[in-house]
Scaffold this motif. Structure first.
Motif, short mmCIF file in Angstrom:
data_model
loop_
_atom_site.label_atom_id
_atom_site.label_comp_id
_atom_site.label_asym_id
_atom_site.label_seq_id
_atom_site.Cartn_x
_atom_site.Cartn_y
_atom_site.Cartn_z
N LEU A 183 42.92 27.59 36.86
CA LEU A 183 42.81 28.69 35.91
C LEU A 183 42.34 28.19 34.55
O LEU A 183 41.42 28.77 33.94
N VAL A 186 38.57 27.04 34.82
CA VAL A 186 37.61 28.15 34.84
C VAL A 186 37.55 28.82 33.46
O VAL A 186 36.48 29.23 33.01
N THR A 187 38.70 28.92 32.79
CA THR A 187 38.71 29.49 31.44
C THR A 187 37.87 28.65 30.49
O THR A 187 37.11 29.19 29.66
N THR A 190 34.22 29.33 31.22
CA THR A 190 33.82 30.64 30.70
C THR A 190 33.65 30.61 29.19
O THR A 190 32.66 31.14 28.65
N GLU A 283 31.91 37.12 33.76
CA GLU A 283 33.26 36.66 34.06
C GLU A 283 33.85 37.41 35.25
O GLU A 283 34.50 36.81 36.12
N GLN A 286 32.30 36.06 38.38
CA GLN A 286 32.81 34.71 38.64
C GLN A 286 34.22 34.77 39.23
O GLN A 286 34.53 34.06 40.19
N LEU A 287 35.08 35.62 38.66
CA LEU A 287 36.44 35.76 39.18
C LEU A 287 36.44 36.34 40.59
O LEU A 287 37.27 35.96 41.43
N ILE A 290 35.64 33.49 42.94
CA ILE A 290 36.80 32.60 43.12
C ILE A 290 37.85 33.28 44.00
O ILE A 290 38.49 32.62 44.85
N ALA A 291 38.03 34.59 43.83
CA ALA A 291 39.00 35.31 44.66
C ALA A 291 38.61 35.25 46.13
O ALA A 291 39.47 35.09 47.00
#
Length: 338
Positions: A183, A186-187, A190, A283, A286-287, A290-291
């Motif tokens: 997390l 990835v933050t 971003t 974003e 991208q999320l 990843i999910a």
């Protein structure tokens, strides 16, 4: 999560992404068409119509203007390396408000059209037209929600069709084993690409596009090398401080995102909103990716896995990613002189 399960999920996602990328060159190049309508006097408009080139051919879409539109100047075309631009001046009795513009042939493509309008009093509107609904009804003005929705949508589409960016994120997922660290990683990625995307789009930093694209491919290749080193038990900066590496490469990827946003353009008077919305869209996409990756990993926990797959899945996936990244790097460097 078990090593074998992670490897099985990795090979499914990595090889699928590689095949999707190699088999979808046209989709990757499907930049949106662009129509700009600027009212210069009551009932008088300047039109700019840009269609992207796909494999060297113009997008097979043409404008269907209302019947009462008359040309003041003949359409003037100019061919650019990646698109064909047409400009003209027209007059419309009673104005364009309430009129419909069709995009003939758009329904047979996978390309969207971004439409920007500016009225004589300075009001702006931005709309994204999709192949499933290949027309736009011109309104006198549209609110900020319409602008935000259009740029969020295109941000999502750009990241989901940007296979190099997605494979970089996939490589990070393969390196980072703890979801909390992932997390933060990835933050950091971003935050970094949002900074350079904003700076480049607003004109504070300019980097040539081809070297950026080549270096993005190189960043994926370097991460695959790090995966190999970690598998051998060697010390790795990426394994120790993945957010630092993600932030550093994220600055580079932001320049790649900026190229797409520059092609779209930003609506005058709504630049901060459009820029923020595009970042939000990137974003969200991208999320979502990843999910999906983590969802496949969770699903793999329930599958009976052959021993051979457990042993070689991560290695096969790593080399598939590295080979694809190396191919992109060589191809993009060779493109400097073509």
């Amino acid at each position: 999560m078990g090593r074998s399960l992670r490897m099985w999920a990795a090979i499914i996602i990595g090889l699928s992404a590689a095949l999707w990328s190699l088999g979808s060159a046209i989709a990757h190049d499907a930049r949106p068409a662009y129509l700009e309508i600027t009212e210069t006097a009551p009932g008088r408009y300047g039109l700019l119509w840009r269609t992207p080139l796909l494999s060297g051919m113009p997008l097979p879409v043409r404008l269907g203007l209302p019947a009462n539109v008359r040309n003041v100047t003949a359409p003037a075309q100019r061919e650019l390396p990646d698109s064909v631009v047409e400009r003209r001046l027209v007059t419309v009795d009673g104005g364009l408000a309430g009129r419909r513009i069709d995009f003939i042939g758009l329904q047979g493509t996978i390309t969207d059209v971004l439409v920007r309008t500016q009225t004589l009093d300075g009001d702006h509107s931005t709309t994204l037209v999709r192949p499933s609904r290949p027309w736009i009804d011109i309104e006198a003005a549209q609110g900020p929600l319409t602008i935000a929705g259009a740029y969020i949508s295109h941000g999502v589409e750009h990241i989901l069709l940007g296979f190099d960016h997605l494979l970089f994120v996939l490589a990070l997922v393969l390196i980072v084993r703890d979801w909390r660290v992932l997390l933060w990683t990835v933050t950091a990625f971003t935050l970094a690409h949002s900074i350079t995307l904003s700076l480049a789009t607003l004109g504070f930093a300019q980097v040539p596009g081809p070297p950026v694209e080549a270096t993005i491919a190189l960043s994926i290749l370097l991460l695959t090398y790090e995966i190999v080193r970690i598998g051998r038990g060697e010390a790795s900066l990426t394994a120790r401080w993945p957010w630092v590496v993600a932030f550093s490469f994220g600055l580079l990827h932001g320049f790649g995102f900026a190229g797409a946003l520059t092609e779209l353009g930003l609506p005058k008077g709504d630049i901060p909103l459009a820029l923020f919305s595009f970042n939000v869209g990137v974003e969200l996409g991208q999320l979502a990716f990843i999910a999906v990756v983590l969802g496949v990993i969770a699903l793999a926990r329930r599958l009976p896995l052959p021993g051979l797959v457990q042993r070689y899945a991560l290695t096969a996936t790593t080399y598939a990613l590295g080979g694809l990244a190396a191919f992109w790097f060589v191809e993009r460097v060779a493109g400097f002189w073509t």
